[in-house]
Motif scaffolding. Sequence first.
Motif, short mmCIF file in Angstrom:
data_model
loop_
_atom_site.label_atom_id
_atom_site.label_comp_id
_atom_site.label_asym_id
_atom_site.label_seq_id
_atom_site.Cartn_x
_atom_site.Cartn_y
_atom_site.Cartn_z
N THR A 68 11.65 -17.38 -69.38
CA THR A 68 12.32 -16.37 -68.56
C THR A 68 11.51 -16.06 -67.30
O THR A 68 12.07 -15.96 -66.20
N GLU A 69 10.19 -15.90 -67.42
CA GLU A 69 9.41 -15.55 -66.22
C GLU A 69 9.44 -16.69 -65.21
O GLU A 69 9.50 -16.46 -64.01
N TRP A 70 9.47 -17.94 -65.68
CA TRP A 70 9.51 -19.06 -64.73
C TRP A 70 10.90 -19.26 -64.15
O TRP A 70 11.05 -19.78 -63.03
N VAL A 71 11.94 -18.87 -64.87
CA VAL A 71 13.29 -18.84 -64.28
C VAL A 71 13.29 -17.91 -63.07
O VAL A 71 13.74 -18.26 -61.98
N PHE A 72 12.74 -16.69 -63.27
CA PHE A 72 12.67 -15.76 -62.14
C PHE A 72 11.74 -16.26 -61.05
O PHE A 72 12.02 -16.09 -59.86
N ALA A 73 10.62 -16.86 -61.43
CA ALA A 73 9.68 -17.35 -60.41
C ALA A 73 10.33 -18.44 -59.55
O ALA A 73 10.12 -18.48 -58.34
N LEU A 80 13.42 -18.74 -58.77
CA LEU A 80 14.40 -18.17 -57.86
C LEU A 80 13.79 -17.14 -56.91
O LEU A 80 14.14 -17.09 -55.74
#
Lengths: 217, 217
Positions: free
Chosen positions: B98-103, B105
Amino acid sequence: MANLTLTTFDWVPAKPRGYVRDLRVRWALEEAALPYRVASVPFGPREAAHFAHQPFGQVPWLTDGDLSIFESGAILLHLGELSPRLMPSDPHGRSDTTEWVFAALNSVEMASLPWTMSKLMGHATDTPAWKFVDDFLKLRLKHLEPVLAAREWLAGPFSVADILMSDVLRIVDDYDGLAASPACRAYVARAIGRPAFAKARADQIAHFAAADKARGS
Amino acid sequence: MANLTLTTFDWVPAKPRGYVRDLRVRWALEEAALPYRVASVPFGPREAAHFAHQPFGQVPWLTDGDLSIFESGAILLHLGELSPRLMPSDPHGRSDTTEWVFAALNSVEMASLPWTMSKLMGHATDTPAWKFVDDFLKLRLKHLEPVLAAREWLAGPFSVADILMSDVLRIVDDYDGLAASPACRAYVARAIGRPAFAKARADQIAHFAAADKARGS
């Protein structure tokens, strides 16, 4: 039981105070009445331990026991799982909250960040580059306006999606970018009128002000 | 059992083909071998039914039974919950994904989108505005480079975070923006070398090409 530590900078210059993104996390924690402590890392040269938690050398990050999470969107989704005051627990409510979390960051802030940075840095406004940036934000606000005219909060009850969207729009409003978007302006006012926002903002400002004293400045 | 329909435009001009964001969703669906159908909405004037699913008038959106989800990040997190090929199921793996999905984008695409749009539109490059945009992307790539030099995929096994990050970087690479970032380039090559990417890209291109024929163009 969650064991939460929010990490932010030890100090920042006057201008960004009240806007550093740890505010989004503080606000969520205050809304949920979750206990937390605040830790600091140097604003000066970033250390290896900082990059180990936040690979881009930014803040905030949150630890919850042995989990360490960066990106305010990811942190707020994590906190949403901890409290129904931040995210509904039914599948539709969770899904709607998640899509509006992304919409706040990827449909709106993707357009508002270049706009606010151009304002902040005083870039020329008689260029095709500025027209592109300004038109991009106006298009997003045009479509957001009827959404916010028709509902109080984005995903039903107040949620982490509203923390992110209103924090994104608040900065645009501070540069008079919402003059043609009355429902967006009313939404920002509604959101930042909440006691948890006031507490979060005051706590961030006090945190950096305390560092001024420690520096003797 | 998931009942998945991906909606995209019925047609787009030649230039964006192979880049429309339904590709991210197709890629995830192909990786997970989840059955799905593809539906279309007019690229021309957007209808009220379109805004009901995607308030900004964009694509894609995904329906899963009576859930309707817009924003590629939110859609990919939803698909991640449906398949361990897209997201690990343990709490640490889910959190890291999840944190890398946000990172992908918010830390990288937030910087790369103004850069690629400036390139695409041929904006002047002798201005402070361009220097700001270019420096912003270079700073992000500088910090991403050691991350990608040290690991094959962002969150352990291949995940939706890699679909998003590699799709964001792929466009930068197409404009020669990764020349000083060999680990980022190698990562993009690794990701788009996967059969599911090739299938997704070919399917998107065939979808829009079929509309050419229907239009008699």
